[in-house]
Design an enzyme around this catalytic site. Structure first.
Site, PDB file in Angstrom:
ATOM      1  CB  VAL A 184     128.654  17.124  61.866  1.00 15.47           C
ATOM      2  CG1 VAL A 184     129.996  17.132  61.139  1.00 15.47           C
ATOM      3  CG2 VAL A 184     128.715  16.227  63.094  1.00 15.47           C
ATOM      4  CD  GLU A 185     127.335  18.566  56.329  1.00 16.54           C
ATOM      5  OE1 GLU A 185     127.915  19.625  55.999  1.00 16.54           O
ATOM      6  OE2 GLU A 185     127.541  17.484  55.758  1.00 16.54           O
ATOM      7  CB  SER A 186     124.901  24.072  59.580  1.00 19.45           C
ATOM      8  OG  SER A 186     123.769  23.492  60.217  1.00 19.45           O
TER       9      SER A 186
ATOM     10  CB  VAL B 135     123.605  14.962  59.154  1.00 20.02           C
ATOM     11  CG1 VAL B 135     124.027  15.729  57.905  1.00 20.02           C
ATOM     12  CG2 VAL B 135     123.919  13.486  58.992  1.00 20.02           C
TER      13      VAL B 135
ATOM     14  CE1 TYR C 102     129.604  15.756  57.561  1.00 13.49           C
ATOM     15  CE2 TYR C 102     129.331  13.522  56.727  1.00 13.49           C
ATOM     16  CZ  TYR C 102     128.796  14.750  57.075  1.00 13.49           C
ATOM     17  OH  TYR C 102     127.452  14.968  56.937  1.00 13.49           O
TER      18      TYR C 102
END
Length: 336
Positions: A237-239, A234, A323
């Site tokens: 993918v997020e940051s 996560v 996502y």
């Protein structure tokens, strides 16, 4: 007037104190999650109860394999301040010690017996208080006449006595029985999330070597019962593992938490990697418990749980539709 239901509850509790087999449950008094006792064909519930004193000591039916001991504690805390009422299973009226324990577990989909001496035989034994974990059942006296839920740090949540209320108090004497019904490292049975929520300790050590903040992912994963690999995926993918990242929408930090979401999770500084990872782990654990599906839990992380409920699945948002597979691909790349 107490009524038949109240009479049966009192008979059950008194029989429990004396170590006798209880009568069958009265309607509306025993079942978890709204299930109730039934009336025997051709006769009244009260009559059949008196002629069928079988009891169900030591049973515990788990309908929610994701529940952890901390979940049990949190469920019990919802009843803090509820008055002690002997024989009552209705929190609007009051609870006694064993109905509090039964209610907390039933709120998580776990069915326990009604009486304290039965609950003292549920699950698996724990050797002593030093080995007890939050959520364990503490039972006292012989025969058992009181039960509570261990909170940790020598504290327990209990409905102590008439005139008192559900509260957190010290473990005032050595329990005669300690029972563990749930494990902090439960797998999600029958769900695509099974591998994703398995803690690092069950997936082999060193699997996040070379991953930025790998030790923090492992620590948070073990704390909240979420796979550290999922947390790392996560964050990737997020940051891209950037603790200072800020999105156009205002999401912040390693796990891209919106400020309002972060506050709800107890995160004071989303730019602090440890706080951010703990917040993300807490949110993912909550989503996995609620949706019992890894794709839906990820969709809820991205778009919110309300959107997942509203659309009955992954919302038809372009960002969310992209996502979910991105995180699953990142998880697979980590061996998850």
């Amino acid at each position: 007037m107490m009524g038949v239901s109240g009479v049966l509850n009192r008979i059950q509790e008194l029989q429990g104190h004396l170590g006798l087999n209880p009568v069958n449950p009265a309607p509306g008094t025993i079942g978890a999650n709204g299930t109730t006792g039934t009336t025997a064909p051709g006769g009244s519930t009260f009559a059949s109860a008196l002629t069928n004193a079988t009891g169900q000591a030591g049973t515990a039916m788990r309908l929610n394999s994701q529940a952890t001991g901390q979940n049990v504690v949190d469920a019990a805390k919802k009843y803090l301040g509820t008055p002690y009422v002997f024989g009552s299973t209705d929190p609007k009226r009051g609870l006694d010690c064993s109905s509090l324990v039964q209610r907390a577990y039933s709120d998580l989909g776990i069915k326990l017996p009604r009486l304290s001496h039965q609950q003292a035989k549920a699950g698996e034994p724990v050797a002593n208080l030093a080995q007890a974990k939050p959520g364990d059942i503490l039972a006292f006296d012989s025969p058992v006449d009181h039960v509570a839920i261990y909170v940790g740090d020598n504290k327990m949540i209990a409905a102590p006595k008439p005139g008192d209320q559900v509260k957190i108090q010290s473990v005032y004497e050595k329990p005669t029985h300690i029972r563990r019904v749930v494990s902090d490292f439960s797998a999600v049975a029958g769900s695509n999330a099974a591998a994703a929520v398995r803690p690092a300790s069950l997936q082999g050590s060193g699997s996040l070597n070379g991953v930025p903040y790998g030790d923090l992912f492992v620590k948070a994963g073990n704390r909240y019962g979420v796979s550290p690999k999922l947390l790392a995926a996560v964050a990737k993918v997020e940051s891209s593992y950037d603790p200072q990242a800020v999105s156009k929408a205002g999401a912040q930090g390693l796990m891209q938490l919106m400020p309002s979401t972060a506050r709800g999770l107890g995160v004071k500084n989303s730019f602090d990697p440890e706080q951010a990872i703990n917040g993300g782990a807490k949110l993912l654990a909550r989503n996995l418990r609620e949706f019992k599906s890894l794709p839906l839990a990820l969709a809820a992380y991205n778009a919110g749980g309300g959107a997942v409920h509203r659309y009955g699945g992954i919302p038809p948002f372009r960002e969310t539709q992209a996502y979910v597979p991105k995180v699953q691909k990142a998880l697979a790349a980590l061996g998850g």
